[in-house]
Design a protein around this motif. Structure first.
Motif, PDB file in Angstrom:
ATOM      1  N   GLU A   5       0.832  -1.200   0.000  1.00 39.77           N
ATOM      2  CA  GLU A   5       0.000   0.000   0.000  1.00 39.77           C
ATOM      3  C   GLU A   5       0.869   1.253   0.000  1.00 39.77           C
ATOM      4  OE1 GLU A   5      -2.733  -0.106   3.188  1.00 39.77           O
ATOM      5  OE2 GLU A   5      -3.831  -1.808   2.402  1.00 39.77           O
ATOM      6  N   GLU A   6       1.961   1.187   0.766  1.00 39.72           N
ATOM      7  CA  GLU A   6       2.862   2.323   0.834  1.00 39.72           C
ATOM      8  C   GLU A   6       3.463   2.600  -0.543  1.00 39.72           C
ATOM      9  OE1 GLU A   6       6.617   3.027   3.511  1.00 39.72           O
ATOM     10  OE2 GLU A   6       4.938   2.339   4.723  1.00 39.72           O
ATOM     11  N   TYR A   7       3.818   1.502  -1.226  1.00 37.97           N
ATOM     12  CA  TYR A   7       4.416   1.629  -2.562  1.00 37.97           C
ATOM     13  C   TYR A   7       3.430   2.260  -3.540  1.00 37.97           C
ATOM     14  CZ  TYR A   7       6.374   0.324  -7.063  1.00 37.97           C
ATOM     15  OH  TYR A   7       6.850   0.354  -8.345  1.00 37.97           O
ATOM     16  N   ARG A   8       2.161   1.919  -3.388  1.00 39.27           N
ATOM     17  CA  ARG A   8       1.152   2.394  -4.329  1.00 39.27           C
ATOM     18  C   ARG A   8       0.759   3.837  -4.068  1.00 39.27           C
ATOM     19  NH1 ARG A   8      -1.648  -0.801  -7.503  1.00 39.27           N
ATOM     20  NH2 ARG A   8      -3.510   0.447  -7.260  1.00 39.27           N
ATOM     21  N   ALA A  14       4.176  12.713  -5.728  1.00 37.95           N
ATOM     22  CA  ALA A  14       5.309  13.113  -6.574  1.00 37.95           C
ATOM     23  C   ALA A  14       4.887  13.144  -8.039  1.00 37.95           C
ATOM     24  CB  ALA A  14       6.478  12.151  -6.380  1.00 37.95           C
ATOM     25  N   TYR A  15       4.092  12.154  -8.462  1.00 38.55           N
ATOM     26  CA  TYR A  15       3.597  12.148  -9.841  1.00 38.55           C
ATOM     27  C   TYR A  15       2.722  13.376 -10.111  1.00 38.55           C
ATOM     28  CZ  TYR A  15       4.964   7.204  -9.705  1.00 38.55           C
ATOM     29  OH  TYR A  15       5.656   6.035  -9.570  1.00 38.55           O
ATOM     30  N   ALA A  16       1.875  13.714  -9.142  1.00 39.84           N
ATOM     31  CA  ALA A  16       1.007  14.884  -9.297  1.00 39.84           C
ATOM     32  C   ALA A  16       1.837  16.150  -9.443  1.00 39.84           C
ATOM     33  CB  ALA A  16       0.066  14.999  -8.093  1.00 39.84           C
ATOM     34  N   VAL A  17       2.913  16.253  -8.673  1.00 40.82           N
ATOM     35  CA  VAL A  17       3.789  17.431  -8.745  1.00 40.82           C
ATOM     36  C   VAL A  17       4.464  17.508 -10.114  1.00 40.82           C
ATOM     37  CG1 VAL A  17       5.902  18.479  -7.832  1.00 40.82           C
ATOM     38  CG2 VAL A  17       4.183  17.566  -6.260  1.00 40.82           C
ATOM     39  N   VAL A  18       4.952  16.364 -10.606  1.00 42.72           N
ATOM     40  CA  VAL A  18       5.640  16.349 -11.910  1.00 42.72           C
ATOM     41  C   VAL A  18       4.667  16.722 -13.031  1.00 42.72           C
ATOM     42  CG1 VAL A  18       6.798  14.909 -13.623  1.00 42.72           C
ATOM     43  CG2 VAL A  18       7.378  14.677 -11.202  1.00 42.72           C
ATOM     44  N   PHE A  19       3.505  16.062 -13.065  1.00 42.61           N
ATOM     45  CA  PHE A  19       2.541  16.361 -14.122  1.00 42.61           C
ATOM     46  C   PHE A  19       2.034  17.802 -14.009  1.00 42.61           C
ATOM     47  CE2 PHE A  19       1.780  11.620 -14.284  1.00 42.61           C
ATOM     48  CZ  PHE A  19       2.286  11.475 -15.569  1.00 42.61           C
ATOM     49  N   GLY A  20       1.857  18.275 -12.762  1.00 45.81           N
ATOM     50  CA  GLY A  20       1.428  19.660 -12.565  1.00 45.81           C
ATOM     51  C   GLY A  20       2.465  20.650 -13.066  1.00 45.81           C
ATOM     52  N   SER A  21       3.741  20.358 -12.812  1.00 43.44           N
ATOM     53  CA  SER A  21       4.819  21.240 -13.280  1.00 43.44           C
ATOM     54  C   SER A  21       4.884  21.258 -14.797  1.00 43.44           C
ATOM     55  CB  SER A  21       6.163  20.769 -12.706  1.00 43.44           C
ATOM     56  OG  SER A  21       6.150  20.796 -11.296  1.00 43.44           O
ATOM     57  N   MET A  67      -6.303  15.962 -15.355  1.00 42.49           N
ATOM     58  CA  MET A  67      -6.950  14.785 -14.783  1.00 42.49           C
ATOM     59  C   MET A  67      -5.927  13.824 -14.190  1.00 42.49           C
ATOM     60  SD  MET A  67      -9.942  15.608 -14.929  1.00 42.49           S
ATOM     61  CE  MET A  67     -10.355  14.166 -13.946  1.00 42.49           C
ATOM     62  N   ARG A  68      -4.723  13.779 -14.766  1.00 43.23           N
ATOM     63  CA  ARG A  68      -3.663  12.970 -14.153  1.00 43.23           C
ATOM     64  C   ARG A  68      -3.257  13.573 -12.804  1.00 43.23           C
ATOM     65  NH1 ARG A  68      -0.928   9.068 -17.201  1.00 43.23           N
ATOM     66  NH2 ARG A  68      -1.529   8.986 -19.397  1.00 43.23           N
ATOM     67  N   VAL A  69      -3.143  14.891 -12.777  1.00 48.07           N
ATOM     68  CA  VAL A  69      -2.796  15.559 -11.517  1.00 48.07           C
ATOM     69  C   VAL A  69      -3.861  15.271 -10.469  1.00 48.07           C
ATOM     70  CG1 VAL A  69      -2.445  17.803 -10.400  1.00 48.07           C
ATOM     71  CG2 VAL A  69      -1.483  17.376 -12.684  1.00 48.07           C
ATOM     72  N   TYR A  70      -5.137  15.377 -10.857  1.00 47.89           N
ATOM     73  CA  TYR A  70      -6.231  15.136  -9.910  1.00 47.89           C
ATOM     74  C   TYR A  70      -6.190  13.713  -9.371  1.00 47.89           C
ATOM     75  CZ  TYR A  70     -10.943  14.928  -7.983  1.00 47.89           C
ATOM     76  OH  TYR A  70     -12.014  14.769  -7.132  1.00 47.89           O
ATOM     77  N   LEU A  71      -5.974  12.746 -10.271  1.00 50.39           N
ATOM     78  CA  LEU A  71      -5.955  11.346  -9.843  1.00 50.39           C
ATOM     79  C   LEU A  71      -4.831  11.075  -8.852  1.00 50.39           C
ATOM     80  CD1 LEU A  71      -6.823   8.349 -10.083  1.00 50.39           C
ATOM     81  CD2 LEU A  71      -5.213   8.165 -11.974  1.00 50.39           C
ATOM     82  N   TYR A  72      -3.620  11.530  -9.177  1.00 57.47           N
ATOM     83  CA  TYR A  72      -2.479  11.215  -8.324  1.00 57.47           C
ATOM     84  C   TYR A  72      -2.478  12.055  -7.043  1.00 57.47           C
ATOM     85  CZ  TYR A  72      -0.692   8.462 -12.179  1.00 57.47           C
ATOM     86  OH  TYR A  72      -0.548   7.507 -13.149  1.00 57.47           O
ATOM     87  N   PRO A 254       6.727   6.541 -13.755  1.00 53.34           N
ATOM     88  CA  PRO A 254       7.855   7.480 -13.880  1.00 53.34           C
ATOM     89  C   PRO A 254       8.264   7.720 -15.334  1.00 53.34           C
ATOM     90  CG  PRO A 254       8.266   5.946 -12.102  1.00 53.34           C
ATOM     91  CD  PRO A 254       7.045   5.459 -12.808  1.00 53.34           C
ATOM     92  N   LEU A 255       8.168   6.686 -16.178  1.00 57.34           N
ATOM     93  CA  LEU A 255       8.512   6.853 -17.593  1.00 57.34           C
ATOM     94  C   LEU A 255       7.469   7.705 -18.308  1.00 57.34           C
ATOM     95  CD1 LEU A 255       9.808   3.296 -18.576  1.00 57.34           C
ATOM     96  CD2 LEU A 255      11.099   5.306 -17.837  1.00 57.34           C
ATOM     97  N   VAL A 256       6.213   7.590 -17.886  1.00 57.36           N
ATOM     98  CA  VAL A 256       5.165   8.443 -18.445  1.00 57.36           C
ATOM     99  C   VAL A 256       5.435   9.899 -18.063  1.00 57.36           C
ATOM    100  CG1 VAL A 256       2.696   8.959 -18.431  1.00 57.36           C
ATOM    101  CG2 VAL A 256       3.467   6.585 -18.422  1.00 57.36           C
ATOM    102  N   CYS A 257       5.853  10.120 -16.811  1.00 54.62           N
ATOM    103  CA  CYS A 257       6.223  11.473 -16.370  1.00 54.62           C
ATOM    104  C   CYS A 257       7.348  12.020 -17.244  1.00 54.62           C
ATOM    105  CB  CYS A 257       6.680  11.456 -14.912  1.00 54.62           C
ATOM    106  SG  CYS A 257       5.381  11.091 -13.702  1.00 54.62           S
ATOM    107  N   LEU A 258       8.364  11.192 -17.466  1.00 52.17           N
ATOM    108  CA  LEU A 258       9.513  11.610 -18.266  1.00 52.17           C
ATOM    109  C   LEU A 258       9.095  11.908 -19.697  1.00 52.17           C
ATOM    110  CD1 LEU A 258      12.590  12.012 -18.204  1.00 52.17           C
ATOM    111  CD2 LEU A 258      12.825   9.615 -18.863  1.00 52.17           C
ATOM    112  N   ALA A 259       8.242  11.068 -20.263  1.00 52.97           N
ATOM    113  CA  ALA A 259       7.797  11.280 -21.639  1.00 52.97           C
ATOM    114  C   ALA A 259       7.003  12.573 -21.786  1.00 52.97           C
ATOM    115  CB  ALA A 259       6.957  10.093 -22.107  1.00 52.97           C
ATOM    116  N   SER A 260       6.207  12.916 -20.768  1.00 50.58           N
ATOM    117  CA  SER A 260       5.387  14.127 -20.847  1.00 50.58           C
ATOM    118  C   SER A 260       6.227  15.406 -20.849  1.00 50.58           C
ATOM    119  CB  SER A 260       4.386  14.167 -19.684  1.00 50.58           C
ATOM    120  OG  SER A 260       5.051  14.325 -18.441  1.00 50.58           O
TER     121      SER A 260
END
Length: 290
Positions: A5-8, A14-21, A67-72, A254-260
């Protein structure tokens, strides 16, 4: 169980911050780039036409990021599974369309530098628009089988798992989905090869003209464009395309974050040639033919 659960949940902020940035940077950068290209450059240059469509491709990706930011950020998905599929397809479409438009820009620069006279009849606005139409038609055609396969592979069994994929264990059952993933990887590798060859040819040609000191700055800008193209393929497009085939569900984000991030880097293609980008088209026509 606790570790799982912690991993998930832990990386999601962090993903929300990256996609938001990416969204905060990518939206104004591409919107301003598109505005300048349309306002200061009439769409009669093949390079300008490719850049305009590259900016549009990036803006389509950016509008899917909230919507990715909202989800994460919240851990909940408020829309339907179809919306999840469409937003996932926007991300994949960006990799395809951006990689193709970047390659077209590279080939256009290659022809302008290596074959400036012989390529004039090829580097026309008419041919550029035909190429652009074929690119978008290709993207739409790929969307048809992908739109049918993605809902089967998306692990959207509950509202918090949009954008995640089930492990493709039964290859026979998932053959169409696998074929699309392999196709995307082959496409990216092929386009990367074209960019590598173009970079080498242009570099060799410019090296032969090294004594032309009056145009050193222009040569540096040209090589920066090719270098940035390679960076985007190697860091953004290629890892995500390989990851879809080889990496487990939770590890691909993380690779999706990098690709974006490519939608923030693409405007640098325009800014590397500041003279051509900021001046009006009538002041640039001669420079574009060199």
């Amino acid at each position: 169980m606790n570790n799982s659960e912690e991993y998930r949940t832990e990386p999601k902020l962090a993903y929300a911050v990256v996609f938001g940035s990416v969204m905060v940077l990518g939206l104004p950068l591409n919107a301003v780039s598109l505005w300048i290209l349309l306002r200061r450059h009439s769409l009669k240059s093949s390079n300008a036409i490719f850049m305009v469509n590259l900016a549009i491709s990036d803006l389509l990706l950016v509008i899917s990021l909230p919507m990715r930011v909202y989800l994460y950020a919240t851990g909940t998905w408020p829309l339907s599974s179809k919306a999840c599929t469409y937003i996932t397809m926007l991300f994949r479409n960006n990799i395809r369309s951006s990689s193709i438009f970047i390659t077209l820009i590279s080939v256009d620069r290659l022809l302008a530098v290596v074959y400036p006279l012989r390529s004039r009849h090829l580097r026309t606005a008419s041919n550029a628009w035909k190429s652009v139409a074929l690119v978008w038609l290709f993207v739409l055609m790929v969307n048809i089988p992908e739109g049918l396969e993605l809902p089967k592979n998306l692990n959207n069994s509950n509202e918090s798992t949009c954008f995640e994929f089930r492990r493709q264990q039964q290859e026979q059952e998932q053959q169409p989905g696998l074929a699309l993933s392999y196709f995307q990887l082959v496409l990216v590798v092929t386009l990367l090869t074209v960019n590598l060859v173009s970079t080498v040819l242009v570099s060799c040609t410019l090296h032969k003209r090294l004594n032309d000191s009056a145009k050193v700055n222009n040569k540096v800008n040209v090589m920066l464009i090719f270098a940035m193209n390679l960076v985007m393929f190697i860091l953004c497009f290629l890892p995500a395309s390989i990851g879809v085939l080889t990496i487990k569900t939770h590890e691909i984000t993380p690779l999706v974050c990098l690709a974006s991030v490519n939608c923030c880097l693409d405007p640098l293609l325009y800014y590397f040639s500041l003279d051509a980008f900021w001046k009006k088209k009538e002041d640039v026509d001669l420079a574009r033919e060199q």
